[in-house]
Design an enzyme around this catalytic site. Structure first.
Site, PDB file in Angstrom:
ATOM      1  N   ALA A  61       0.871  -1.262   0.009  1.00 13.87           N
ATOM      2  CA  ALA A  61      -0.075  -0.073   0.127  1.00 13.87           C
ATOM      3  C   ALA A  61       1.072   1.414  -0.062  1.00 13.87           C
ATOM      4  CB  ALA A  61      -0.953   0.042   1.256  1.00 13.87           C
ATOM      5  N   GLY A 106      -0.309  -5.377   0.489  1.00  9.03           N
ATOM      6  CA  GLY A 106      -1.472  -5.325  -0.664  1.00  9.03           C
ATOM      7  C   GLY A 106      -1.122  -5.976  -1.962  1.00  9.03           C
ATOM      8  N   GLU A 109      -1.409  -9.475  -1.149  1.00  9.66           N
ATOM      9  CA  GLU A 109      -3.067  -9.775  -1.210  1.00  9.66           C
ATOM     10  C   GLU A 109      -3.488  -9.741  -2.595  1.00  9.66           C
ATOM     11  OE1 GLU A 109      -4.713  -7.893   2.904  1.00  9.66           O
ATOM     12  OE2 GLU A 109      -3.134  -6.730   1.790  1.00  9.66           O
ATOM     13  N   GLU A 129       2.399  -6.132   7.505  1.00  8.28           N
ATOM     14  CA  GLU A 129       1.333  -5.217   8.086  1.00  8.28           C
ATOM     15  C   GLU A 129       1.645  -5.235   9.815  1.00  8.28           C
ATOM     16  OE1 GLU A 129      -0.540  -6.177   4.289  1.00  8.28           O
ATOM     17  OE2 GLU A 129       0.391  -7.204   5.912  1.00  8.28           O
TER      18      GLU A 129
END
Length: 255
Positions: A61, A106, A109, A129
């Site tokens: 991210a 991300g 993911e 994270e």
């Protein structure tokens, strides 16, 4: 443009394009959702490759953007974040992630949203994270655990550590490891082969597997049975069976 969709020979390449690290900011997330929905609608897209370029898939991210957000802002944004990734996971066609370099947070993911993952031998994947005082928020706690099992998922999520391609292959996080120069070529070849297959049957297979994983075995068998019977109404089923009887297996030309 933070992401693009280019179509060739039935394969749509959904490419992240936000140098240098393809950080997944809000604009990129929204663009991913738009392009995933477009790929799902377009008849000329029969399979999809997720790609970040030769050097990096997506390093995660946009931390600077998130740092500026308070609780209320993230409550508002979190659903849109998840929805953008879910749109990729729900593309009703075969999807392969071509993973080069970093696929972290991300980025990891997003790779989890594909049906299979082909990784470069220099790839590094992970969910870091926890090192920010957070947990994965775009499906990592759910899709990762379903893919590699809860214990291995917790190891990666609790520690935030990166895994190299070889370990990722060993634990089932990726499905194939190839030389970095061949990642996109092999991913595109996989997609191109399936792009010649029976589109409705492939959609049925994907939905039956994915929906069945979310429910009990009896409901899953019902989903399978309904799709199986329904495919007998398709021209592809007629072509496939006729070709098998007349020419042998593997020679059918689907429409």
């Amino acid at each position: 443009m933070t992401a693009t969709l280019e179509v060739s020979e039935g394969v749509g390449t959904l490419r992240l394009d936000r140098p240098p690290m393809n950080a997944l900011d809000s604009a990129t997330q929204d663009r991913l959702r738009e392009l995933a929905e477009e790929a799902g609608r377009r008849d000329d897209v029969r399979a999809v490759v997720l790609y970040g370029g030769e050097k990096v898939f997506a390093a995660g991210a946009d931390i600077k953007e998130m740092q500026a957000m308070d609780h209320a802002a993230m409550v508002s944004r979190a659903r849109a974040l998840q929805d953008s990734f879910t749109a990729v996971a729900r593309i009703p066609k075969p999807v392969v992630a071509a993973v080069t370099g970093y696929a972290l947070g991300g980025g990891c993911e997003l790779a989890l949203c594909a049906d299979i993952r082909i990784a470069a031998d220099n790839a590094k994947l992970g969910q870091p994270e926890i090192l920010l005082g957070l947990i994965p928020g775009a499906g990592g706690t759910q899709r990762l655990a379903r893919l590699v099992g809860p214990s291995r998922a917790k190891d990666l999520i609790f520690t935030g550590r990166m895994v190299r391609a070889e370990e990722a292959l060993a634990i089932g996080l990726v499905d194939r490891v190839v030389p970095a120069a061949e990642v996109y070529e092999q991913a595109h070849a996989w997609a191109a082969k399936l792009a010649q297959g029976p589109a409705i049957a492939l959609r049925a297979a994907k939905e039956a597997v994915d929906a069945g994983l979310e429910t009990d075995i009896d409901t899953g068998l019902t989903i399978e049975r309904n799709w199986f019977a329904g495919l007998f109404a398709t021209e592809d089923r007629e072509r496939g069976m006729r070709s098998f009887v007349e020419e042998g297996p593997g020679k059918a030309k689907f429409v």
